[in-house]
Structure formats: structure tokens, C-alpha cells
Design a protein around this motif. Structure first.
Motif, PDB file in Angstrom:
ATOM      1  N   GLU A  46       0.770  -1.160   0.145  1.00  0.00           N
ATOM      2  CA  GLU A  46       0.074   0.017  -0.187  1.00  0.00           C
ATOM      3  C   GLU A  46       0.736   1.209  -0.120  1.00  0.00           C
ATOM      4  O   GLU A  46       0.372   2.382  -0.721  1.00  0.00           O
ATOM      5  CB  GLU A  46      -0.991   0.103   1.251  1.00  0.00           C
ATOM      6  N   ASP A  47       2.021   1.254   0.784  1.00  0.00           N
ATOM      7  CA  ASP A  47       2.822   2.352   0.863  1.00  0.00           C
ATOM      8  C   ASP A  47       3.246   2.770  -0.716  1.00  0.00           C
ATOM      9  O   ASP A  47       3.393   3.775  -0.959  1.00  0.00           O
ATOM     10  CB  ASP A  47       3.842   2.266   1.551  1.00  0.00           C
ATOM     11  N   THR A  48       3.712   1.716  -1.380  1.00  0.00           N
ATOM     12  CA  THR A  48       4.168   1.859  -2.721  1.00  0.00           C
ATOM     13  C   THR A  48       3.083   2.558  -3.457  1.00  0.00           C
ATOM     14  O   THR A  48       3.577   3.415  -4.284  1.00  0.00           O
ATOM     15  CB  THR A  48       4.655   0.506  -3.532  1.00  0.00           C
ATOM     16  N   ILE A  49       2.018   1.917  -3.472  1.00  0.00           N
ATOM     17  CA  ILE A  49       0.872   2.263  -4.466  1.00  0.00           C
ATOM     18  C   ILE A  49       0.502   3.816  -4.110  1.00  0.00           C
ATOM     19  O   ILE A  49       0.297   4.701  -4.758  1.00  0.00           O
ATOM     20  CB  ILE A  49      -0.446   1.449  -4.184  1.00  0.00           C
ATOM     21  N   SER A  50       0.354   4.105  -2.668  1.00  0.00           N
ATOM     22  CA  SER A  50       0.033   5.626  -2.207  1.00  0.00           C
ATOM     23  C   SER A  50       1.047   6.672  -2.844  1.00  0.00           C
ATOM     24  O   SER A  50       0.606   7.657  -2.989  1.00  0.00           O
ATOM     25  CB  SER A  50       0.096   5.471  -0.798  1.00  0.00           C
ATOM     26  N   TRP A  51       2.158   6.274  -2.689  1.00  0.00           N
ATOM     27  CA  TRP A  51       3.344   6.979  -3.236  1.00  0.00           C
ATOM     28  C   TRP A  51       3.088   7.371  -4.674  1.00  0.00           C
ATOM     29  O   TRP A  51       3.044   8.442  -5.057  1.00  0.00           O
ATOM     30  CB  TRP A  51       4.675   6.681  -2.798  1.00  0.00           C
ATOM     31  N   ALA A  52       2.999   6.323  -5.463  1.00  0.00           N
ATOM     32  CA  ALA A  52       2.707   6.430  -6.753  1.00  0.00           C
ATOM     33  C   ALA A  52       1.547   7.246  -7.078  1.00  0.00           C
ATOM     34  O   ALA A  52       1.313   8.059  -7.954  1.00  0.00           O
ATOM     35  CB  ALA A  52       2.878   5.107  -7.405  1.00  0.00           C
ATOM     36  N   ARG A  53       0.350   6.756  -6.441  1.00  0.00           N
ATOM     37  CA  ARG A  53      -0.822   7.645  -6.890  1.00  0.00           C
ATOM     38  C   ARG A  53      -0.717   9.040  -6.567  1.00  0.00           C
ATOM     39  O   ARG A  53      -0.961   9.836  -7.458  1.00  0.00           O
ATOM     40  CB  ARG A  53      -1.924   6.975  -6.064  1.00  0.00           C
ATOM     41  N   GLU A  54      -0.177   9.566  -5.573  1.00  0.00           N
ATOM     42  CA  GLU A  54      -0.114  11.026  -5.173  1.00  0.00           C
ATOM     43  C   GLU A  54       1.035  11.525  -6.212  1.00  0.00           C
ATOM     44  O   GLU A  54       0.713  12.557  -6.670  1.00  0.00           O
ATOM     45  CB  GLU A  54       0.519  11.227  -3.890  1.00  0.00           C
ATOM     46  N   SER A  55       2.098  10.877  -6.518  1.00  0.00           N
ATOM     47  CA  SER A  55       2.954  11.518  -7.476  1.00  0.00           C
ATOM     48  C   SER A  55       2.332  11.842  -8.995  1.00  0.00           C
ATOM     49  O   SER A  55       2.586  12.672  -9.505  1.00  0.00           O
ATOM     50  CB  SER A  55       4.134  10.496  -7.663  1.00  0.00           C
ATOM     51  N   TRP A  56       1.528  10.739  -9.373  1.00  0.00           N
ATOM     52  CA  TRP A  56       0.950  10.809 -10.719  1.00  0.00           C
ATOM     53  C   TRP A  56      -0.210  11.649 -10.718  1.00  0.00           C
ATOM     54  O   TRP A  56      -0.725  12.432 -11.639  1.00  0.00           O
ATOM     55  CB  TRP A  56       0.664   9.491 -11.156  1.00  0.00           C
ATOM     56  N   GLN A  57      -0.769  11.888  -9.640  1.00  0.00           N
ATOM     57  CA  GLN A  57      -1.977  12.973  -9.288  1.00  0.00           C
ATOM     58  C   GLN A  57      -1.096  14.313  -9.530  1.00  0.00           C
ATOM     59  O   GLN A  57      -2.038  15.301 -10.269  1.00  0.00           O
ATOM     60  CB  GLN A  57      -2.527  12.996  -8.109  1.00  0.00           C
ATOM     61  N   LEU A  58      -0.007  14.626  -8.961  1.00  0.00           N
ATOM     62  CA  LEU A  58       0.668  15.854  -9.275  1.00  0.00           C
ATOM     63  C   LEU A  58       0.869  16.017 -10.772  1.00  0.00           C
ATOM     64  O   LEU A  58       1.028  17.067 -11.170  1.00  0.00           O
ATOM     65  CB  LEU A  58       1.723  15.878  -8.323  1.00  0.00           C
ATOM     66  N   ARG A  59       1.569  14.991 -11.289  1.00  0.00           N
ATOM     67  CA  ARG A  59       1.655  15.007 -12.732  1.00  0.00           C
ATOM     68  C   ARG A  59       0.856  15.411 -13.661  1.00  0.00           C
ATOM     69  O   ARG A  59       0.643  16.000 -14.539  1.00  0.00           O
ATOM     70  CB  ARG A  59       2.306  13.592 -13.274  1.00  0.00           C
ATOM     71  N   THR A  60      -0.551  14.913 -13.190  1.00  0.00           N
ATOM     72  CA  THR A  60      -1.666  15.068 -13.721  1.00  0.00           C
ATOM     73  C   THR A  60      -2.042  16.689 -14.016  1.00  0.00           C
ATOM     74  O   THR A  60      -2.480  17.443 -14.968  1.00  0.00           O
ATOM     75  CB  THR A  60      -3.024  14.445 -13.183  1.00  0.00           C
ATOM     76  N   LEU A  61      -2.037  17.166 -12.478  1.00  0.00           N
ATOM     77  CA  LEU A  61      -1.951  18.548 -12.521  1.00  0.00           C
ATOM     78  C   LEU A  61      -1.213  19.535 -13.576  1.00  0.00           C
ATOM     79  O   LEU A  61      -1.594  20.569 -14.284  1.00  0.00           O
ATOM     80  CB  LEU A  61      -1.809  19.234 -11.256  1.00  0.00           C
ATOM     81  N   ASP A  62       0.189  19.267 -13.532  1.00  0.00           N
ATOM     82  CA  ASP A  62       1.060  19.701 -14.417  1.00  0.00           C
ATOM     83  C   ASP A  62       0.875  19.713 -15.973  1.00  0.00           C
ATOM     84  O   ASP A  62       0.828  20.604 -16.655  1.00  0.00           O
ATOM     85  CB  ASP A  62       2.416  19.229 -14.200  1.00  0.00           C
ATOM     86  N   GLU A  63       0.278  18.400 -16.354  1.00  0.00           N
ATOM     87  CA  GLU A  63      -0.036  18.227 -17.602  1.00  0.00           C
ATOM     88  C   GLU A  63      -1.118  18.970 -18.127  1.00  0.00           C
ATOM     89  O   GLU A  63      -1.488  19.605 -19.213  1.00  0.00           O
ATOM     90  CB  GLU A  63      -0.322  16.709 -17.865  1.00  0.00           C
ATOM     91  N   TYR A  64      -2.287  18.953 -17.162  1.00  0.00           N
ATOM     92  CA  TYR A  64      -3.416  19.801 -17.541  1.00  0.00           C
ATOM     93  C   TYR A  64      -3.115  21.137 -17.379  1.00  0.00           C
ATOM     94  O   TYR A  64      -3.664  22.041 -18.580  1.00  0.00           O
ATOM     95  CB  TYR A  64      -4.443  19.760 -16.407  1.00  0.00           C
ATOM     96  N   ARG A  65      -2.009  21.813 -16.906  1.00  0.00           N
ATOM     97  CA  ARG A  65      -1.844  23.139 -16.938  1.00  0.00           C
ATOM     98  C   ARG A  65      -1.175  23.574 -18.324  1.00  0.00           C
ATOM     99  O   ARG A  65      -1.259  24.385 -19.013  1.00  0.00           O
ATOM    100  CB  ARG A  65      -0.734  23.621 -15.708  1.00  0.00           C
ATOM    101  N   SER A  66      -0.285  22.374 -18.810  1.00  0.00           N
ATOM    102  CA  SER A  66       0.366  22.617 -19.985  1.00  0.00           C
ATOM    103  C   SER A  66      -0.536  22.452 -21.133  1.00  0.00           C
ATOM    104  O   SER A  66      -0.743  23.343 -22.097  1.00  0.00           O
ATOM    105  CB  SER A  66       1.310  21.641 -20.244  1.00  0.00           C
TER     106      SER A  66
END
Length: 271
Positions: A46-66
């Protein structure tokens, strides 16, 4: 205070079907929607998945901004009367950024998230007080020549250490697209820089210096600690020392050197 949310859910089932087909037609089969739906997160703790999910959520915000920023850029190039091949390349950039949002959205969902992405994109808009051609050049220097160039180098390095097959396919797609965006930026800058007068060039150079500082802050936000001994997350995780090395090399080789070659004088602070 309620946390802002980026809503990426569908508004119409028919449009959602069209959206899925639109993206899947241009993606390798490994990145079709069904590949994300077949992903089994139980293979990881779960720790691995949780970190990955949060990281890719942040990436989603960046890509939407672009996506939003480059949509405005496409309109500015159209208003400038740029050639159709230039506009077509800019259309591809917008398409690519929308695809990046979709790939991130799919991966977030595969990792147990939803279409409701917590947070708000750090919106980037051109300065409406500037003349149109200055605005366009400021966007291409800041977002393409700096942003996408550094991003390409960092994504390529991330791809090389991404162990999960699905995440690696996503990072590979992002790297390939952003490499094209970077190349487009330098091609357009060589065409448009001579069009600016001396005063306009000074304004762009000043903006470049500011954008270089903003890029450095964005790259190293939250990276002021030593994680050398920490385990690497398999979903795309550069260690801080690795990030610094890639950034410094790309800044010198891919950004500052190319500005200098065009006679554009700027300063950049180092890590």
C-alpha cells in the motif's frame, strides 16, 4: 477550507466513448484503456501504491496546466499569421498534452484513485499587456525551450529507472512527445527571434531569466533532503541527487548553450 479539485470525469457517455477511441487510436496497444483496466495493484504494498498515486496526481495537474497554456499559444500563433505547418505542429502539442492528461488520469485510476484529482494546476498565462509577438516568443522560450527541454531530460532519466511496465510505457510516451515539443520550441525561436526589435528582445531576455528561476524552483520543490538510501518507487522515481545531475547537465547543454548560440544573453542560478 475545501481543497480544490480538478474534475476529469465524463459529462456524456457518448463523448466519453469518443474520447477513449480518440486517444487509443494514436497510442500503442500497451497504453490502450484496457491495459490500465487490467492492471493489478495488489502486486505492490500500500505504501508503494500510495506514493505512486500521489505522484501521478501531481503530474496530472502539471499536464493539464500545459494543455491549457499551449491551447492559448496555438491561438497566439494563429493570430500572428504563422505558416500552416507551424500551426499544425502546435496543434500536435495541444493534442499531446491532452493525451498526457488522459494517460495520467488512467494511471491514477489504476492505482486506486479517481477522476477527481486533488489540487489545482499552477496556471500559466501569457501577459496580455505585451505585444502579441512578444507574448508568443515568451511562451515558446519559457514553456517549450526551457520547460519541455528540461522535462524531456528528466523524463528520460525517470524512464530508465521505472520498473513497473505500465508506468514505464506512460513515461516513455511522455518523453517522446515532450522531446518533439522541445525541438519545436528551438525551431520557432530561431525563426521568430530576428523578427523582434531590440526593445522586445530585452523584454524576452528578462522573462527568460525569470522563467529559468521558476523552472529551477519547480524541479527541486520538496527535494531538499538526502534520499540516497531510501527505496526507489517502481512507478517513476528519480532520487534527488540524480535529479540534480540531470537538471544541471540539461540546463548547460540543452538550454543555456542554445540560447547563447542564438545570441540570447540570460543568467541562470545553479542548484
Amino acid at each position: 477550507m475545501t481543497q480544490p479539485i480538478l474534475h476529469l470525469g465524463a459529462a456524456d457517455s457518448g463523448l466519453a466513448t469518443n474520447q477513449r477511441r480518440f486517444f487509443d487510436e494514436a497510442l500503442p496497444e500497451a497504453l490502450h484503456a484496457k491495459s490500465f483496466e487490467a492492471f493489478d495493484p495488489s502486486r505492490y504494498d500500500e505504501d508503494t501504491i500510495s506514493w505512486a498515486r500521489e505522484s501521478w496526481q501531481l503530474r496530472t495537474l502539471d499536464e493539464y496546466r500545459s494543455q491549457v497554456g499551449f491551447t492559448e499559444f496555438l491561438f497566439e500563433l494563429t493570430e500572428l499569421g504563422c505558416a500552416f505547418d507551424t500551426l499544425t505542429a502546435a496543434v500536435r502539442v495541444v493534442r499531446d498534452e491532452a493525451r498526457h492528461v488522459e494517460l495520467c488520469r488512467r494511471l491514477v485510476n489504476a492505482l486506486g484513485g479517481t477522476d477527481e484529482i486533488p489540487g489545482e494546476p499552477k496556471w500559466v498565462r501569457s501577459d496580455s499587456a505585451e505585444p502579441l509577438r512578444v507574448r508568443a516568443v515568451q511562451t515558446l522560450t519559457g514553456s517549450l525551450c526551457i520547460g519541455e527541454t528540461l522535462s524531456t531530460a528528466l523524463l528520460a532519466a525517470t524512464r530508465d529507472v521505472t520498473e513497473d511496465p505500465l508506468a514505464r510505457e506512460v513515461v516513455t510516451a511522455l518523453t517522446r512527445d515532450e522531446s518533439f515539443h522541445s525541438q519545436l520550441g528551438w525551431t520557432l525561436l530561431a525563426q521568430l527571434w530576428p523578427v523582434l526589435n531590440a526593445r522586445e528582445k530585452k523584454r524576452v531576455e528578462k522573462r527568460i531569466t525569470m522563467d529559468l528561476e521558476s523552472a529551477r524552483e519547480a524541479v527541486f520543490e520538496g527535494c531538499d533532503f538526502d534520499d540516497t538510501e531510501s527505496p526507489r518507487n517502481p512507478f517513476g522515481h528519480l532520487k534527488n541527487a540524480e535529479r540534480t545531475k540531470v537538471y544541471e547537465k540539461s540546463l548547460e547543454r540543452d538550454v543555456l548553450r542554445r540560447f547563447d548560440k542564438l545570441g540570447i544573453k540570460v543568467k541562470a542560478s545553479r542548484r
